[in-house]
Scaffold this motif. Structure first.
Motif, short mmCIF file in Angstrom:
data_model
loop_
_atom_site.label_atom_id
_atom_site.label_comp_id
_atom_site.label_asym_id
_atom_site.label_seq_id
_atom_site.Cartn_x
_atom_site.Cartn_y
_atom_site.Cartn_z
N GLN A 54 -5.91 37.79 103.27
CA GLN A 54 -5.89 36.50 103.97
C GLN A 54 -7.18 36.26 104.77
N LEU A 55 -7.83 37.35 105.18
CA LEU A 55 -9.06 37.19 105.96
C LEU A 55 -10.19 36.64 105.10
N PHE A 56 -10.16 36.91 103.80
CA PHE A 56 -11.28 36.56 102.93
C PHE A 56 -11.01 35.25 102.20
N THR A 57 -10.75 34.23 103.02
CA THR A 57 -10.55 32.87 102.52
C THR A 57 -11.49 31.94 103.27
N ALA A 58 -11.74 30.78 102.70
CA ALA A 58 -12.67 29.83 103.32
C ALA A 58 -12.18 29.35 104.67
N GLU A 59 -10.88 29.38 104.88
CA GLU A 59 -10.32 28.97 106.16
C GLU A 59 -10.69 29.94 107.28
N ARG A 60 -10.87 31.22 106.92
CA ARG A 60 -11.07 32.24 107.94
C ARG A 60 -12.47 32.85 107.99
N ALA A 61 -13.23 32.75 106.91
CA ALA A 61 -14.54 33.41 106.88
C ALA A 61 -15.55 32.60 106.08
N GLU A 62 -16.79 32.68 106.52
CA GLU A 62 -17.89 32.02 105.81
C GLU A 62 -18.47 32.95 104.75
N ARG A 63 -18.65 34.23 105.14
CA ARG A 63 -19.23 35.21 104.23
C ARG A 63 -18.44 36.51 104.33
N ALA A 64 -18.62 37.39 103.33
CA ALA A 64 -17.89 38.65 103.32
C ALA A 64 -18.77 39.78 102.83
N VAL A 65 -18.52 40.98 103.36
CA VAL A 65 -19.14 42.22 102.87
C VAL A 65 -18.00 43.19 102.59
N VAL A 66 -17.99 43.76 101.39
CA VAL A 66 -16.89 44.63 100.96
C VAL A 66 -17.44 45.98 100.52
N LEU A 67 -16.86 47.05 101.06
CA LEU A 67 -17.22 48.40 100.64
C LEU A 67 -16.48 48.76 99.35
N LEU A 68 -17.19 49.39 98.42
CA LEU A 68 -16.60 49.82 97.16
C LEU A 68 -16.75 51.33 97.04
N THR A 69 -15.63 52.00 96.83
CA THR A 69 -15.65 53.44 96.60
C THR A 69 -15.17 53.71 95.19
N GLU A 70 -15.89 54.55 94.49
CA GLU A 70 -15.57 54.83 93.09
C GLU A 70 -14.12 55.31 92.96
N GLY A 71 -13.38 54.68 92.06
CA GLY A 71 -12.00 55.05 91.84
C GLY A 71 -11.01 54.37 92.77
N ASP A 72 -11.50 53.58 93.72
CA ASP A 72 -10.63 52.87 94.66
C ASP A 72 -10.40 51.45 94.16
N GLN A 73 -9.19 51.17 93.71
CA GLN A 73 -8.89 49.86 93.16
C GLN A 73 -8.91 48.75 94.20
N TRP A 74 -8.67 49.10 95.46
CA TRP A 74 -8.49 48.06 96.46
C TRP A 74 -9.80 47.40 96.87
N GLY A 75 -10.90 48.18 96.95
CA GLY A 75 -12.18 47.57 97.27
C GLY A 75 -12.62 46.61 96.19
N GLU A 76 -12.51 47.03 94.93
CA GLU A 76 -12.86 46.15 93.81
C GLU A 76 -11.98 44.90 93.81
N ALA A 77 -10.68 45.09 94.07
CA ALA A 77 -9.77 43.95 94.09
C ALA A 77 -10.11 42.99 95.22
N MET A 78 -10.50 43.53 96.38
CA MET A 78 -10.83 42.66 97.50
C MET A 78 -12.12 41.91 97.23
N ALA A 79 -13.08 42.56 96.59
CA ALA A 79 -14.33 41.87 96.25
C ALA A 79 -14.06 40.72 95.29
N ARG A 80 -13.21 40.95 94.29
CA ARG A 80 -12.88 39.88 93.35
C ARG A 80 -12.17 38.73 94.06
#
Length: 552
Positions: free
Chosen positions: A252-278
């Motif tokens: 919910q934080l990564f929507t236009a209503e709540r944020a202008e830009r985003a930075v997402v950490l990606l760790t190899e094998g971690d599905q959640w970082g990739e999913a949050m970036a998408r």
């Protein structure tokens, strides 16, 4: 109950001096709520918003929300007696107000909690459009939020900003603490704090945004310049039920209503970082989302470039710097940032990388940022209760690690460097929280430490003995399957466990007290006891070192 004088002073201390008054009619137009008229005037100006009837000041709107045990509307008469001029509630609350014969106009909404933050944003004018608004940074994720916000404020100070901080440890306007009775401020407090900070000349504020804050609308009406994502690991499933639901709340934080830009950490094998970036790219647009690849084990020297990782930035050239690390962040276009932190632990490398790139994404020039990193070493900063070094010989650390992923990382970070050194861990599990974590935490402790001491964390109103046993059972089962731990002890109370660990330690050993970090009180069946791991650990170490001197 009517607010006490002390509570009134606390509430006043976190309010801006120049609220923007709105009438009840204006608030009804803003929210679409229905006005239930009474003898109270609906054109009286509303100059504040409050969720707690004990914090009411004259001119406030009382947001009377349904709770788990009681409905806030039951305190409508107290709110009116303290000076409230209107009430926001649901249909059930409106009936309670009518039954109490409270003569105030009532705004009735199907979801009053969802509107409380938006109303507070308007009245406190927390993010004006006249160019005076401060830059806002939000950090969410399971682990690393606190440290990342401290890193952010330290970098921003090095760049010349006067900074604010809203977090689980403290709330600061510059170097001045702002009193708050809540770990995570409610929506009216958030907006009043942001407005108050702007009045005090704060140019940039970093804020932790937990899943609870998102789930319970505590940051509604706030739009951040940059939102950052650390990671997602098992925690708070007592609230969310599943990792998928936990992810959806964080997203919910990564929507236009709540944020202008985003930075997402990606760790190899971690599905959640990739999913949050998408998800962030879908909501904000690809040009407004930056990803940084950490690779699987960032403790290994990394040389994979961005072209291989698929991320915008890649962390590489990682080397030890004392107990901390130095590393390079490289963009796919060839740009580089050289970064270092003296804080121990691979996870603090990740936290540092996230903070640096969030500042860069806020519009700071890369060369200017690099100069600040080089000249001020801002990522070498104390973070209370987060991998906080209390003593040496034995190396003695206090950390907030209270879930499986954080414990794994904490144990890796305190691994002894001297031959024959052992790791001793003291920890427990919180009562009335995700019980499935307890044996998992015990197993992880047994796998990563030589001596495991299970004790109490915050049992709350749960019997502490079964909690300890559930944790210890996980450790013993791991022992049976060949885990590292040679000893598993169950010791209570926690103070005794801490002093026992120190007496057991040799100079080459490492001790980590996990789970409580900066906390200074322990809840035992509703009775609050003063308890600070850092104080107890220092006292135990002083006694140990004094004993050694007497023997020498």
């Amino acid at each position: 109950m009517v607010a006490s004088a002390e509570q009134g002073r606390d509430a006043q201390s976190v309010r801006p001096s120049r609220p923007v008054a709105h009438t009840v009619e204006q608030l009804a137009h803003l929210t679409g709520a229905q006005i239930v008229t009474s003898q109270g005037a609906s054109d009286v100006p509303v100059t504040g918003v409050v969720l707690n009837s004990r914090e009411i000041q004259p001119g406030d709107l009382y947001s009377a929300l349904p709770g788990a045990r009681t409905h806030g509307a039951q305190f409508a008469a107290d709110a009116a007696a303290s000076g409230a001029v209107a009430i926001l509630t649901d249909a059930a609350g409106a009936d309670l107000v009518a039954q109490a014969a409270v003569d105030l106009p009532v705004l009735v909404s199907d979801d009053p909690r969802a509107w409380t933050g938006r109303i507070a944003a308007e009245i406190y004018n927390s993010q004006p459009e006249d160019g005076s608004a401060q830059k806002l940074f939000a950090v969410t994720g399971t682990n690393g939020k606190t440290t990342t916000t401290y890193f952010l404020t330290s970098i921003l100070r090095a760049l010349g900003h006067t900074t604010g901080l809203i977090g689980t440890i403290e709330i600061l306007a510059g170097d001045t603490p702002i009193p708050s009775k809540l770990t995570t401020p409610e929506a009216p407090h958030v907006h009043s704090l942001l407005s108050l900070m702007r009045e005090r000349g704060i140019g940039a504020t970093a804020m932790e945004v937990s899943s609870h804050a998102l789930e319970f609308h505590r940051v509604d009406g706030v739009r951040y310049n940059v939102a950052g994502f650390t990671n997602l690991t098992q925690d708070h499933l007592d609230l969310h039920g599943s990792m998928e639901a936990y992810f959806e709340v964080k997203a919910q934080l990564f929507t236009a209503e709540r944020a202008e830009r985003a930075v997402v950490l990606l760790t190899e094998g971690d599905q959640w970082g990739e999913a949050m970036a998408r998800r962030a790219r879908e909501n904000l647009g690809s040009d407004h989302v930056t990803s940084v690849a950490l690779r699987g084990n960032i403790g290994d020297d990394a040389h994979a470039g961005p072209e291989r990782s698929g991320a915008d930035w890649t962390l590489n050239s990682l080397t030890r710097r004392g107990i901390g690390h130095a590393f390079t962040l490289q963009h796919r276009d060839g740009r580089k940032l050289k970064v270092s932190t003296a804080l121990p632990g691979d996870f603090n490398v990740a936290n540092a990388a996230l903070a640096v790139l969030m500042v860069l994404e806020s519009g700071v020039d890369l060369d200017t940022l690099q100069k600040a990193l080089d000249e001020h070493d801002p990522l070498t900063t104390d973070v209370p209760g987060r991998m906080q070094l209390i003593g040496t010989r034995p190396t003695s650390v206090v950390d907030f690690a209270h879930n499986p992923d954080a414990m794994v990382r904490a144990l890796q970070s305190v691994e002894p460097t001297e031959e024959g050194g052992r790791t001793i861990i003291v920890f427990g599990a919180t009562g009335r929280r995700d019980t499935s974590k307890r044996p998992i935490m015990g197993r992880i402790a047994a796998e990563g430490a030589d001596i495991v001491i299970v004790t109490d964390d915050d049992p709350h109103d749960e019997d502490p003995a079964p909690i300890r046993e559930q944790v210890a059972q996980g450790a013993r089962e791991a022992q049976e399957h060949g885990a590292r731990a040679a000893e598993v002890h169950v010791i209570a109370p926690r103070e005794v466990a801490i002093h026992t660990a120190v007496r057991m330690a040799r100079p080459e050993d490492s001790i980590i007290l996990a789970g409580r970090g900066h906390e200074v009180f322990q809840d035992l069946n509703g009775v609050v006891h003063p308890l600070d791991d850092r104080v107890e650990l220092r006292a135990a170490l002083d006694a140990l070192h004094s004993g050694r001197k007497e023997q020498s």
